[in-house]
Enzyme design. Structure first.
Site, PDB file in Angstrom:
ATOM      1  N   HIS A   1     -41.247  -7.639  -1.166  1.00 40.07           N
ATOM      2  CA  HIS A   1     -41.788  -6.760  -0.124  1.00 40.07           C
ATOM      3  C   HIS A   1     -43.062  -6.144  -0.667  1.00 40.07           C
ATOM      4  O   HIS A   1     -43.115  -5.761  -1.844  1.00 40.07           O
ATOM      5  CB  HIS A   1     -40.810  -5.631   0.230  1.00 40.07           C
ATOM      6  CG  HIS A   1     -41.533  -4.507   0.929  1.00 40.07           C
ATOM      7  ND1 HIS A   1     -41.879  -4.578   2.257  1.00 40.07           N
ATOM      8  CD2 HIS A   1     -42.047  -3.345   0.460  1.00 40.07           C
ATOM      9  CE1 HIS A   1     -42.555  -3.475   2.577  1.00 40.07           C
ATOM     10  NE2 HIS A   1     -42.673  -2.711   1.505  1.00 40.07           N
TER      11      HIS A   1
ATOM     12  N   LYS B   1     -37.418  -8.694  -4.406  1.00 42.46           N
ATOM     13  CA  LYS B   1     -36.112  -8.738  -3.740  1.00 42.46           C
ATOM     14  C   LYS B   1     -35.111  -9.522  -4.594  1.00 42.46           C
ATOM     15  O   LYS B   1     -35.472 -10.148  -5.596  1.00 42.46           O
ATOM     16  CB  LYS B   1     -36.269  -9.380  -2.358  1.00 42.46           C
ATOM     17  CG  LYS B   1     -37.209  -8.608  -1.397  1.00 42.46           C
ATOM     18  CD  LYS B   1     -37.368  -9.371  -0.077  1.00 42.46           C
ATOM     19  CE  LYS B   1     -38.354  -8.704   0.879  1.00 42.46           C
ATOM     20  NZ  LYS B   1     -38.632  -9.552   2.077  1.00 42.46           N
TER      21      LYS B   1
ATOM     22  N   TYR C   1     -36.541  -0.050   5.847  1.00 42.60           N
ATOM     23  CA  TYR C   1     -36.668  -0.870   7.067  1.00 42.60           C
ATOM     24  C   TYR C   1     -35.964  -0.105   8.178  1.00 42.60           C
ATOM     25  O   TYR C   1     -34.808  -0.382   8.505  1.00 42.60           O
ATOM     26  CB  TYR C   1     -36.034  -2.238   6.865  1.00 42.60           C
ATOM     27  CG  TYR C   1     -36.778  -3.160   5.912  1.00 42.60           C
ATOM     28  CD1 TYR C   1     -38.074  -3.589   6.194  1.00 42.60           C
ATOM     29  CD2 TYR C   1     -36.183  -3.634   4.736  1.00 42.60           C
ATOM     30  CE1 TYR C   1     -38.757  -4.453   5.338  1.00 42.60           C
ATOM     31  CE2 TYR C   1     -36.858  -4.493   3.876  1.00 42.60           C
ATOM     32  CZ  TYR C   1     -38.144  -4.902   4.185  1.00 42.60           C
ATOM     33  OH  TYR C   1     -38.805  -5.760   3.343  1.00 42.60           O
TER      34      TYR C   1
END
Ligand code: ADP
Ligand code: MG
Length: 205
Positions: A159, A14, A54
């Site tokens: 992630h 990220k 997401y």
């Protein structure tokens, strides 16, 4: 059936990982456990791609995220008057602005137990409780407490897909089939070849 060694998982380094200069350190940890890099690129994610990853319509995941947060509050003795789904939706919105705020490095890793192995190396969601030795435990100090107080997503560097099935869905979001490369690693033989011992014996005859 695909062989164990064909299992794939998706990792996103990220924005916090990229902008803290930890890309090399993080990739090194996956390489040295002998996972193969099948695909890799730097992407500045659009809202569209983050919403596919997401998914705000995935109520099961949203509730899961909300329940994890509620457990955290409970531990601190704080009563919260919100449903898991409400909390999950809010976290998803914060995640959207976090992921879309800067470039991320997307990686597909391949090897036996890839998803489980990577989750183990990454550590738990909350860096404050992530075990030392894990990526989140060693390189991040964020916490549910701090991110909640500041009303933002937890900055936990990475992630990683929850399991091989989740990974399949996620890899399709970030990569084109043509970006997944086929090549050999010389050490594949000692890692996976069931005849390795026999071959060694022949060499020494
Ligand atoms: P993981 O990344 O460990 O699989 P989840 O899938 O539950 O964790 O959540 C996705 C991401 O959302 C987390 O990595 C974290 O950045 C953020 N997040 C999850 N729960 C919260 C929360 N309660 N507050 C702030 N951010 C959160
Ligand atoms: Mg997750």
């Amino acid at each position: 059936m695909t062989h164990f060694k064909e299992e794939q998982t998706l990792v996103l380094i990220k924005g916090d990982g990229v902008q803290r200069g930890l890309v090399g350190e993080i990739i090194r940890r996956f390489e040295r456990v002998s996972l193969k890099i099948k695909a890799m690129k730097m992407v500045w994610p659009s809202d569209e791609i983050v919403n596919r990853h997401y998914d705000p319509a995935n109520t099961e995941w949203l509730e899961d995220v909300g329940n994890k947060a509620l457990k955290g509050y409970e531990k601190k003795g704080i009563k919260v008057d919100k449903t898991p789904l409400e909390i999950g939706k809010h976290v998803q919105e914060n995640l959207l602005s976090f992921l879309a705020a800067g470039p991320v490095v997307a990686i597909v890793l391949q090897g036996a137990h890839a998803a489980e192995l990577v989750r183990k190396l990454v550590g738990s969601t909350d860096p404050l409780s992530a075990a030392p030795g894990t990526i989140r435990g060693d390189f991040a100090l964020d916490s549910y407490y701090m991110s909640d107080a500041d009303d933002r997503a937890i900055r936990n560097l990475i992630h990683a897909s929850g399991n091989a099935e989740e990974a399949k869905r996620e890899i399709e979001i970030w990569f084109d089939e043509s970006e997944l490369h086929k090549y050999t690693l010389p050490y594949d033989e000692v890692v996976y070849d069931k005849n390795w011992e026999k071959k060694q014996a022949l060499l020494n005859e």
